[in-house]
Design an enzyme around this catalytic site. Structure first.
Site, mmCIF file in Angstrom:
data_model
loop_
_atom_site.group_PDB
_atom_site.id
_atom_site.type_symbol
_atom_site.label_atom_id
_atom_site.label_comp_id
_atom_site.label_asym_id
_atom_site.label_seq_id
_atom_site.Cartn_x
_atom_site.Cartn_y
_atom_site.Cartn_z
ATOM 1 N N HIS A 25 8.258 -0.768 -5.559
ATOM 2 C CA HIS A 25 6.939 -0.172 -5.819
ATOM 3 C C HIS A 25 6.461 -0.475 -7.248
ATOM 4 O O HIS A 25 6.293 0.439 -8.075
ATOM 5 C CB HIS A 25 6.961 1.351 -5.575
ATOM 6 C CG HIS A 25 5.586 1.928 -5.361
ATOM 7 N ND1 HIS A 25 5.344 3.004 -4.551
ATOM 8 C CD2 HIS A 25 4.379 1.578 -5.864
ATOM 9 C CE1 HIS A 25 4.045 3.295 -4.567
ATOM 10 N NE2 HIS A 25 3.442 2.432 -5.363
ATOM 11 N N ILE A 26 6.238 -1.780 -7.490
ATOM 12 C CA ILE A 26 5.810 -2.189 -8.836
ATOM 13 C C ILE A 26 4.451 -2.893 -8.803
ATOM 14 O O ILE A 26 4.133 -3.679 -9.696
ATOM 15 C CB ILE A 26 6.862 -3.104 -9.510
ATOM 16 C CG1 ILE A 26 7.199 -4.311 -8.612
ATOM 17 C CG2 ILE A 26 8.108 -2.308 -9.862
ATOM 18 C CD1 ILE A 26 8.005 -5.396 -9.318
ATOM 19 N N SER A 86 1.460 -2.068 -9.516
ATOM 20 C CA SER A 86 0.572 -1.937 -10.680
ATOM 21 C C SER A 86 1.340 -2.010 -12.005
ATOM 22 O O SER A 86 0.783 -1.724 -13.065
ATOM 23 C CB SER A 86 -0.188 -0.607 -10.595
ATOM 24 O OG SER A 86 0.712 0.478 -10.506
ATOM 25 N N GLU A 99 11.032 6.712 -1.081
ATOM 26 C CA GLU A 99 10.963 6.177 -2.446
ATOM 27 C C GLU A 99 11.335 7.278 -3.429
ATOM 28 O O GLU A 99 10.874 8.406 -3.251
ATOM 29 C CB GLU A 99 9.554 5.680 -2.769
ATOM 30 C CG GLU A 99 9.124 4.498 -1.945
ATOM 31 C CD GLU A 99 7.783 3.922 -2.395
ATOM 32 O OE1 GLU A 99 7.285 4.330 -3.462
ATOM 33 O OE2 GLU A 99 7.251 3.061 -1.692
ATOM 34 N N ALA A 138 0.850 -1.208 0.000
ATOM 35 C CA ALA A 138 0.000 0.000 0.000
ATOM 36 C C ALA A 138 0.882 1.252 0.000
ATOM 37 O O ALA A 138 1.187 1.794 -1.070
ATOM 38 C CB ALA A 138 -0.940 -0.041 1.182
ATOM 39 N N ARG A 139 1.323 1.673 1.164
ATOM 40 C CA ARG A 139 2.200 2.836 1.256
ATOM 41 C C ARG A 139 3.168 2.633 2.419
ATOM 42 O O ARG A 139 2.780 2.159 3.495
ATOM 43 C CB ARG A 139 1.392 4.122 1.496
ATOM 44 C CG ARG A 139 0.639 4.646 0.290
ATOM 45 C CD ARG A 139 1.579 5.172 -0.814
ATOM 46 N NE ARG A 139 0.875 5.762 -1.936
ATOM 47 C CZ ARG A 139 0.549 5.126 -3.064
ATOM 48 N NH1 ARG A 139 0.888 3.859 -3.246
ATOM 49 N NH2 ARG A 139 -0.071 5.769 -4.047
#
Ligand code: DGY
Length: 321
Positions: A287-288, A290, A269, A239-240
């Protein structure tokens, strides 16, 4: 120049998304795809009627105050909008949209990859073979945790949480969840609702985070809450990064209290966390969630659908403010 609206696209999007954008808008591109700093972002927006940013462009109150009056819509290429100050946008009459739904499958895949990579020691094993250090085998070698039949806790049962729960059911996992409101039975599909975060934590052999970052959820996973998880649990975060106190996570992983973590997102990030990177029991991705060809197209088209609705005089389907 024609009288098409001017659209700033600050990051490199899929070719067919750009082709469609060019048909309707005068497009301003960022040719080398670098992340604009504050001043560059403000400057790039000055001649635009609309902007189609990603989560990498930070529209905080200060940036929003410096946007030109002509800029009427921020059509995000993301479901998360923590990079936009919604209240500031609303106060200036700027419409903000996001791209829900279309990235749920891709993100759920990455959540499951993170779970399995963490449980079965994926990065440790990969590095061992790749670096030529695999010189031993025994039944006691590289033993991990089996997830089949275990309890899968979902914190935030929105669209991504629900699809991830479906995938976890494929492993025979028992789904538990906490959400602001309980889902209807057809969406719940037998998942066990917990009316508090604490109650969910105590039963989550795997805890997967799917809630947005809000003042209430920033740092929600911290030393106190990590300690509520069952012994040797696994934390998954797609998520974050801001949801997690990373110092507390490092300590829980070092002590063995937490078996492993599978992380696609970080507080910093790009870059990640060097202390987490030192630990064998962390499976990490940049952070991949999507990042599939299909989903990148769908996100771009969804953002364009929102822009088209706005410039046609309608209400964009994914309008947030
Ligand atoms: C999202 O859509 O929020 C993803 O994290 C990618 O930006």
């Amino acid at each position: 120049m024609s009288d098409k609206p001017v659209l700033l696209i600050p990051r490199k999007l899929a070719a067919d998304v750009l082709d469609r954008a060019r048909a309707t808008y005068n497009v301003i591109l960022n040719d080398d795809d670098h992340v604009f700093d504050r001043d560059e972002l403000i400057a790039a927006c000055q001649n635009a009627d609309a902007v189609l940013p990603c989560h990498s462009e930070h529209f905080n109150a200060d940036v929003i105050a410096a946007l030109p009056d002509r800029l009427k819509i921020i059509a995000n290429h993301s479901v998360g909008v923590d990079h936009v100050d919604l209240a500031a946008a609303k106060a200036r009459g700027i419409v903000v949209t996001n791209t829900p739904d279309v990235l749920s499958d891709a993100t759920a895949e990455i959540a499951i990859l993170c779970m399995l990579g963490a449980a079965r020691r994926g990065s440790e094993g990969d590095r061992m073979v790749r670096e030529g250090r695999w010189n031993f085998w025994s039944p006691a070698f590289m033993v991990g945790r089996q997830v089949t039949g275990r309890r899968f806790g979902v914190l935030g049962m929105g669209r991504v949480g629900q699809v991830t729960a479906d995938r976890a059911r494929g492993f025979g996992m028992e789904v538990h969840y906490h959400n602001r409101s309980r889902l209807s039975p057809d969406k719940e599909k037998g998942a066990i609702f917990h009316d508090s975060v604490e109650s969910l934590l105590t039963v989550s052999d795997v805890l997967s985070l799917h809630c947005p970052t809000t003042p209430d959820t920033i740092g929600l996973i911290n030393a106190r809450t990590l300690d509520m998880l069952p012994d040797r649990a696994i934390l998954v975060n797609t998520a974050r990064g801001a949801l997690v106190d990373e110092d507390a996570l490092v300590a829980a992983l070092q002590s063995g209290r937490l078996f492993a973590a599978g992380l696609d997102v970080f507080r910093t990030e790009p870059g990640g966390n060097p202390e987490l990177a030192k630990l064998d029991n962390v499976f990490m991705l940049p952070h991949i969630g999507s990042a599939t060809f299909e989903t990148r197209d769908a996100m771009g088209f969804r953002a364009l659908d929102n822009l088209d609705a706005f410039f046609d005089g309608g209400t964009p389907g994914d309008r947030l403010v």
